[in-house]
Write a protein that holds these residues in place. Structure first.
Motif, PDB file in Angstrom:
ATOM      1  N   ASP A 193      40.517  34.447  29.911  1.00  0.00           N
ATOM      2  CA  ASP A 193      38.787  34.222  29.586  1.00  0.00           C
ATOM      3  C   ASP A 193      39.117  34.078  28.125  1.00  0.00           C
ATOM      4  N   PHE A 233      44.083  34.575  35.582  1.00  0.00           N
ATOM      5  CA  PHE A 233      42.520  34.476  35.279  1.00  0.00           C
ATOM      6  C   PHE A 233      42.623  34.761  33.992  1.00  0.00           C
ATOM      7  N   THR A 252      35.151  40.437  32.936  1.00  0.00           N
ATOM      8  CA  THR A 252      35.580  38.983  33.562  1.00  0.00           C
ATOM      9  C   THR A 252      36.065  40.217  35.014  1.00  0.00           C
ATOM     10  N   GLY A 298      38.314  39.268  38.880  1.00  0.00           N
ATOM     11  CA  GLY A 298      38.969  38.061  39.894  1.00  0.00           C
ATOM     12  C   GLY A 298      39.986  38.195  41.127  1.00  0.00           C
TER      13      GLY A 298
END
Length: 236
Positions: free
Chosen positions: A185, A183, A194, A196
């Protein structure tokens, strides 16, 4: 007349010789043994002797007293196995056991945790992210020292993370050194978050953790928590 004179002269010479100078002659030849004499008369009867030991059981050999035990002999060779015996009859059924503690089975089939970053510092680069502040941790399946979750109940699990960013972030989720998801960003803005998550099947003693990659801007402050969670969906 003449003969008597000679005898007289010889006798006188013998007397004179014996008195003046005796001469020892040679021993004669032993005589023939005489005939055995007759048995003598019987002697007088002796005194009565002391009584002897009393015999038991007649004149046969008598059994002596029991002796001391002898030393133990060497162990003999193992004999051949005997034939199997017949099965015995069934015993009487025992009384019913005590009831178990309520909910013991349910506890064994539960697994869930939620942990947060306990520091405002960013995690180290290319290292396991440690979440040290415990929110929920059933049976301590998540280890705050190592940053790893160890599976105790095999089955399907769901893992999710929520990160408050202080910079760009790229994290990896691993299962026993195998990458199962990443993951990232790369857009940094203030007050950005953020997250996940994914579902995965785990066997007993398998481990899951999160790890940093190039970017590690995950905050752990009061006004911006970063949290890692996991829970059992269905036991196997």
């Amino acid at each position: 007349m003449l003969y008597h004179c000679f005898l007289l002269i010889a006798s006188l010479r013998s007397v004179v010789a014996m008195e003046t100078c005796p001469t020892t002659g040679m021993p004669g030849i032993p005589g023939i043994p005489g005939m055995p004499g007759r048995d003598g008369r019987e002697g007088e009867k002796g005194e009565k002797g002391q009584p002897g030991a009393v015999l038991h059981g007649g004149l046969d050999l008598q059994k002596g007293e029991k002796g001391a035990p002898g030393m133990m002999g060497y162990a003999g060779k193992r004999g051949q196995n005997g034939e199997p015996g017949k099965s015995g009859s069934s015993g009487i059924a025992g009384p019913p056991g005590q009831p178990g503690d309520p909910g013991a089975v349910g506890v064994q089939l539960k697994a869930a945790f939620s942990v947060a970053r306990g520091t405002h510092e960013f995690p180290q680069k290319a290292s396991i992210i440690r979440f040290t502040k415990v929110i929920t941790n059933i049976n301590d399946d998540y280890d705050t020292e190592s940053g790893r979750f160890r599976c105790r109940v095999p089955g399907a699990y769901y893992f999710v993370f929520h990160a408050s960013l202080g910079n760009k972030l790229c994290v990896l989720m691993k299962l026993d050194q195998t990458l199962i998801a990443s993951f990232c960003d790369h857009r940094y803005r203030r007050q950005q978050v953020t997250s996940g998550g994914l579902a995965v099947y785990l066997s007993r003693n398998q481990e899951v953790w999160m790890e940093t990659k190039d970017y590690r801007g995950m905050r752990g402050q009061q006004n911006g928590h970063s949290i890692f969670s996991g829970f059992l969906l269905h036991p196997h």
